[in-house]
Design a protein around this motif. Structure first.
Motif, mmCIF file in Angstrom:
data_model
loop_
_atom_site.group_PDB
_atom_site.id
_atom_site.type_symbol
_atom_site.label_atom_id
_atom_site.label_comp_id
_atom_site.label_asym_id
_atom_site.label_seq_id
_atom_site.Cartn_x
_atom_site.Cartn_y
_atom_site.Cartn_z
ATOM 1 N N LEU A 217 0.822 -1.208 0.000
ATOM 2 C CA LEU A 217 0.000 0.000 0.000
ATOM 3 C C LEU A 217 0.858 1.261 0.000
ATOM 4 C CD1 LEU A 217 -2.744 -1.067 2.573
ATOM 5 C CD2 LEU A 217 -2.940 -0.991 0.078
ATOM 6 N N ARG A 221 0.900 4.302 -2.716
ATOM 7 C CA ARG A 221 0.774 5.710 -2.341
ATOM 8 C C ARG A 221 1.938 6.530 -2.893
ATOM 9 N NH1 ARG A 221 3.112 9.234 0.842
ATOM 10 N NH2 ARG A 221 1.879 11.045 1.471
ATOM 11 N N LEU A 340 -1.493 3.881 7.106
ATOM 12 C CA LEU A 340 -1.478 2.686 6.262
ATOM 13 C C LEU A 340 -1.086 1.450 7.059
ATOM 14 C CD1 LEU A 340 0.119 4.020 2.950
ATOM 15 C CD2 LEU A 340 -2.239 3.243 3.290
ATOM 16 N N SER A 344 -3.422 -1.814 7.582
ATOM 17 C CA SER A 344 -2.899 -3.123 7.177
ATOM 18 C C SER A 344 -2.979 -4.123 8.319
ATOM 19 C CB SER A 344 -1.445 -2.978 6.705
ATOM 20 O OG SER A 344 -1.346 -2.107 5.611
#
Length: 411
Positions: A217, A221, A340, A344
């Motif tokens: 992720l 980003r 993030l 996660s």
């Protein structure tokens, strides 16, 4: 009036002297004070422990520190890992050492050997790891928050509901130290260290697959935000390689257990063995998210409610957590990386965990979010949070170690 002015001047002088101390020393003072409080709470739980507790009447504080899973870590250090999976009387795989990663038990054995006690090494690792994790947390938060908020977040961290883990023979404190260092390296774009830190984390505590998701992720980003922060080819290579590396480490323990035992499902069926404490007829087949859904159905049925109500509540909780991570202004102050990671890890828990009382302990890797709790500048708010954290710590210690007598009081 003069006395009031003098008192205020003295208080300001003390505050100035406190602020003048280096951060590592202030954190050390807070950490030691918190550990004194935790030890007193453990002593109180010991005094209140009765015949129905798994620890018996008035056990020593050391017995509490080395109880529950600490016994499994000690057993692993002494006996290693079985080449043949033990079975229950019913022919199912029994609880065994393969559920516990090797770094913590063997490191505790090495450090405890001079003292002739595995437990000494185990507790020393937890104590040292907790302090070092607090230092890294402070350093991370200072990139986003002011000095006051960062230090208050550390205070919440070292004295919060789960801070007894800094004194117990559990791998959580060491695992959290590796995780904090991983997050710090990502924040600083120092990717080289991650090739070492990821296996250290992965072979200390389960959860490295959440790191793989986080890095994936994070890479997306960085790709989307490359106009505001240039994305170089070397960084693309590192992020991609590290995400794959974390995924490889995440499945490697399963491979190792399979090679040693001759059963490729050895690790998964060992983990599922613990689930039979709540669901005696639980299947021995792992499926992502199935454990959490089974757990919700189990607990809501215990409370006299249909499973569908539980599923609705779970969905609402997931939406609420997502909304907080996306939109809550104090959480947003922490930056995209820590948000993030939090997302996660929540996804990871939903995918692999069967919800029961251990879920409190498994929330430990979300500790960077203490920064968001400390961000509001109200002193009354911060003092209240600290007080509630101490109350929560006593509640956790008393239930898990003072009582410790039912299937839902498992740390």
């Amino acid at each position: 009036m003069a006395d009031g002015v003098l008192t205020a001047a003295v208080a300001e002088s003390r505050a100035a002297r406190w602020r003048a101390l280096p951060a590592w020393l202030r954190i050390g003072i807070l950490y030691l004070a918190a550990r004194v409080v935790t030890t007193a709470m453990l002593a109180g739980a010991s005094a209140l422990s009765g015949p129905s507790s798994r620890f018996g009447v008035a056990p020593g504080v050391g017995d509490l520190m080395l109880g529950w899973d600490a016994q499994w870590y000690w057993f692993t250090a002494v006996n290693g890992y079985p080449s043949t999976l033990p079975l229950t009387d019913g022919g199912q795989v029994a609880e065994n050492q393969w559920a516990f990663m090797p770094v913590y038990p063997y490191l505790a054995q090495i450090l405890g050997t001079p003292a002739g006690s595995w437990g000494v090494g185990a507790v020393l690792i937890s104590l040292a790891s907790g302090y070092l994790a607090a230092l890294v947390l402070h350093r991370m938060l200072r990139t986003r928050l002011d000095r006051s908020a960062s230090m208050w977040a550390v205070a919440f961290f070292v004295a919060g509901p789960l801070s007894a883990l800094f004194e117990l023979g559990y791998a959580e404190a060491l695992g959290l130290l590796w995780l904090m260092l991983i997050l710090w390296c990502v924040l600083q774009r120092r990717y080289g260290w991650l090739y070492l830190l990821i296996p250290l984390f992965g072979f200390t505590r389960p959860g490295v697959l959440a790191v793989a998701l986080f890095l994936g992720l994070f890479g997306i980003r960085r790709l989307l935000g490359r106009r505001t922060e240039p994305l170089h080819a070397a960084e693309v290579v590192h992020i991609t390689a590290l995400a794959v590396w974390a995924a490889v480490i995440g499945v490697s323990w399963q491979v190792i257990a399979g090679l040693v035992t001759g059963d490729r499902t050895a690790y998964l069926v060992t983990e599922l063995a613990w689930r039979r404490n709540w669901l005696p007829d639980a299947t021995a087949v792992f499926a992502p998210f199935d454990g959490f859904l089974q757990g919700v159905a189990f607990w809501f049925s215990m409370w006299g409610l249909p499973a569908t109500v539980g599923y609705v509540v779970l969905a609402l909780v997931v939406v609420a957590v997502a909304a907080v991570l996306l939109f809550e202004p104090h959480v947003r102050l922490l930056g995209a990386e820590l948000r993030l990671w939090s997302a996660s890890y929540v996804v990871y828990l939903l995918a692999v965990f069967f919800p029961q009382s251990s879920i409190f302990r498994l929330l430990f890797p979300l500790s960077p979010l203490w920064g968001a709790v400390a961000a509001p500048p109200s002193r009354a708010w911060r003092v209240t949070v600290l007080a509630l954290g101490l109350v929560g710590q006593w509640w956790w210690i008393y239930n898990m170690y003072g009582l410790g007598d039912t299937y839902w009081r498992v740390p």
